[in-house]
Design a protein around this motif. Structure first.
Motif, mmCIF file in Angstrom:
data_model
loop_
_atom_site.group_PDB
_atom_site.id
_atom_site.type_symbol
_atom_site.label_atom_id
_atom_site.label_comp_id
_atom_site.label_asym_id
_atom_site.label_seq_id
_atom_site.Cartn_x
_atom_site.Cartn_y
_atom_site.Cartn_z
ATOM 1 N N GLU A 102 6.478 3.151 3.849
ATOM 2 C CA GLU A 102 6.546 4.543 3.388
ATOM 3 C C GLU A 102 7.754 4.749 2.473
ATOM 4 O OE1 GLU A 102 7.717 8.916 5.056
ATOM 5 O OE2 GLU A 102 6.779 7.534 6.477
ATOM 6 N N LEU A 137 0.826 4.843 -4.038
ATOM 7 C CA LEU A 137 -0.358 5.113 -3.221
ATOM 8 C C LEU A 137 -0.713 3.903 -2.368
ATOM 9 C CD1 LEU A 137 -2.595 7.077 -2.489
ATOM 10 C CD2 LEU A 137 -3.930 6.171 -4.410
ATOM 11 N N PHE A 182 1.685 3.974 0.590
ATOM 12 C CA PHE A 182 1.390 5.041 1.554
ATOM 13 C C PHE A 182 0.111 4.741 2.329
ATOM 14 C CE2 PHE A 182 3.913 7.814 -1.501
ATOM 15 C CZ PHE A 182 5.026 7.852 -0.684
ATOM 16 N N ASP A 183 -0.898 4.224 1.647
ATOM 17 C CA ASP A 183 -2.143 3.874 2.342
ATOM 18 C C ASP A 183 -1.899 2.795 3.396
ATOM 19 O OD1 ASP A 183 -3.716 5.684 0.999
ATOM 20 O OD2 ASP A 183 -4.477 4.257 -0.472
ATOM 21 N N THR A 236 1.159 11.608 -4.500
ATOM 22 C CA THR A 236 0.715 10.619 -5.479
ATOM 23 C C THR A 236 -0.712 10.886 -5.944
ATOM 24 O OG1 THR A 236 0.100 9.139 -3.659
ATOM 25 C CG2 THR A 236 2.255 8.834 -4.616
ATOM 26 N N ALA A 245 -4.951 15.268 1.955
ATOM 27 C CA ALA A 245 -3.796 14.526 2.468
ATOM 28 C C ALA A 245 -2.687 15.475 2.904
ATOM 29 C CB ALA A 245 -3.280 13.564 1.395
ATOM 30 N N ARG A 263 1.299 10.540 0.242
ATOM 31 C CA ARG A 263 -0.022 10.234 -0.314
ATOM 32 C C ARG A 263 -0.567 11.430 -1.093
ATOM 33 N NH1 ARG A 263 -5.577 10.092 1.225
ATOM 34 N NH2 ARG A 263 -6.563 8.179 0.452
#
Length: 484
Positions: A249, A265, A268-269, A288, A301, A285
């Protein structure tokens, strides 16, 4: 001619000879064996009893995993923290004078409150940690460290610094106490002190948690490549999925600040796959996805991030995204929620003057923003506070004073130098209002070059202002080459 069939020698026919007794016995045995083999061959297969594999050894209990994480400065899972809290509470009902258990309970409450943004956990943490200190006033570094972490969560960086220093005096070799001390120094804008504390920490210990703390120091000094490298190593060496998610993160945050939403992204995913309850990663997320133009996904999100106890800064982000889409009523609803959330957190002892000042400067009462942020600057003069105060002063027309604070936010005094597109944008707009086109152009260009997605509202304003400034003059020395 004599018929052979009528020959007296052959008729009547001779009686056949009986087999001997031995032969009869052999034949009988062979018949019995043949019967047995036939029965065996024709019988249905008999299933062999299943051999059970040995049961796997039970893994460590969630509470013990969380305790290990807290003891090593690593992030812990929410279920693990809840289990650890329940275990320590049961233990303390039977042993209420166990100072060490009170300190562990307080630290677990701090960490859970950080994950959930639940101020009720802050109050419980303070009670537990102070009980530990009352029971063991001397050499109780764990309780002092917990109070430092709690003060950071409440954005009381002066108190956090004091508690962190006390923890190290009580136990100089306690390397985990450096983490809240470093966070406090960064919050106060004292980046040289943060670097000094990091250097001492690195001499004591090396682990993924220490790498992540080094990344935070490097990030606020403007060394984003070094910060990204530290986080990459920390994620690769993390001891648990939850710990790895935390570092991914942070890597996503840095990637977004560098203007790379696709990379952000991915981080974060990955963090959310490892730790689905990480709501700050869900907000990242959303940020982005909005930058990539995937608005519907971005809104989903953000809603995930804002479930249950929303953080004020995420409410502000979502409100500005709605506003950029022309959805004014939905933006206003988020701003109302933000005000209500800050009232509750302030009553619980959290200092939200910074986010409230930012909100009021752009969407509410800029004069009240100036008053709040001046008081915050007097109390704890951090880089983020300098930027917010500069912008609030600009919004009230006090641009000369605003520029003084904008310089503090964007220059390297105190060992800082964070490369923040929003700070550069604020400085550029202030310089434009002061009639300084050269510096204004440089800082607006820097903002868009650093991160062309830094704000759904401000990016278009920066582009418009830059277009109005036009190209720099062809002849003559650059105006105000020092930026002052």
């Amino acid at each position: 001619m004599e018929n052979p069939l009528q020959s007296p020698a052959l008729w009547p026919p001779a009686r056949p000879r009986r087999p001997s007794r031995l032969l009869r016995r052999v034949l009988l045995v062979l018949l019995v064996v043949a019967g047995v083999l036939g029965a065996v061959l024709l019988a249905p297969p008999v299933e062999q009893p299943a051999v059970k594999a040995p049961a796997p050894a039970p893994g460590p209990a969630p509470g013990s995993v969380a305790l290990t994480a807290l003891s090593t400065g690593a992030p812990a899972s929410l279920p693990g923290l809840t289990a650890l809290i329940a275990e320590r509470e049961r233990h303390l009902r039977a042993q209420p004078r166990d100072a060490g258990a009170w300190a562990v309970l307080g630290a677990a409450y701090v960490e859970r409150g950080r994950r959930t943004a639940d101020e009720a956990d802050h109050a419980k943490a303070e009670k537990a940690l102070r009980t530990s200190l009352r029971l063991r006033p001397e050499r109780n570094a764990r309780a002092l460290e917990g109070l430092a972490a709690l003060a950071n969560e409440r954005r009381d960086f002066l108190a956090a610094r004091s508690w962190g220093e006390k923890a190290l005096r009580a136990e100089p070799g306690r390397w985990t106490a450096y983490a809240p001390l470093i966070d406090a120094c960064i919050g106060l804008g004292d980046h040289e002190a943060a670097q000094d504390a990091l250097d001492r920490l690195l001499r004591l210990h090396h682990s993924p948690a220490v790498m992540a703390k080094a990344a935070a120091v490097y990030r606020h000094r403007g060394w984003r490549e070094d910060a990204a490298a530290q986080l990459s190593d920390a994620a690769a060496s993390a001891a648990s999925p939850v710990e790895r998610a935390a570092y991914l993160e942070q890597a996503g945050d840095i990637a977004f600040e560098r203007g790379n939403p696709e990379e952000a992204l991915r981080y974060f995913d990955a963090a959310l796959r490892l730790d689905p309850g990480r709501r700050t990663a869900a907000a990242g997320r959303g940020r982005t996805l909005a930058a990539l133009g995937r608005t519907a996904e971005a809104l989903r999100a953000y809603r995930r991030a804002l479930a249950q106890r929303p953080r004020p800064e995420h409410l502000l982000e979502l409100g500005e995204l709605y506003q950029s889409l022309g959805r004014q009523q939905e933006a206003a609803a988020q701003y109302d929620l933000l005000r209500a959330r800050i009232r509750r957190s302030t009553a619980a002892g959290v200092d939200d003057a910074l986010v409230l000042g930012r909100f009021e400067a752009d969407h509410g009462d800029p004069e009240s923003a100036v008053r709040r942020l001046r008081a915050e600057w007097q109390r704890q003069p951090g880089t983020a506070v300098a930027d917010a105060l500069a912008w609030a002063l600009h919004r009230t027309g006090r641009d000369e004073e605003a520029l003084t604070f904008a310089r503090k936010a964007t220059e390297t005094a105190g060992g800082g130098g964070v490369r923040n597109a929003l700070y550069a944008y604020h400085r550029g707009m202030i310089e434009r209002s002061l009639g300084r086109p050269g510096p204004a152009r440089r800082h607006l260009e820097k903002a868009l070059r650093t991160n062309p997605y830094f704000s759904p509202l401000a990016v278009s304003e920066a582009q418009t202002a830059l277009a109005a400034l036009g190209e720099p003059p062809v002849t003559g020395a650059p105006e105000d080459v020092t930026g002052r």
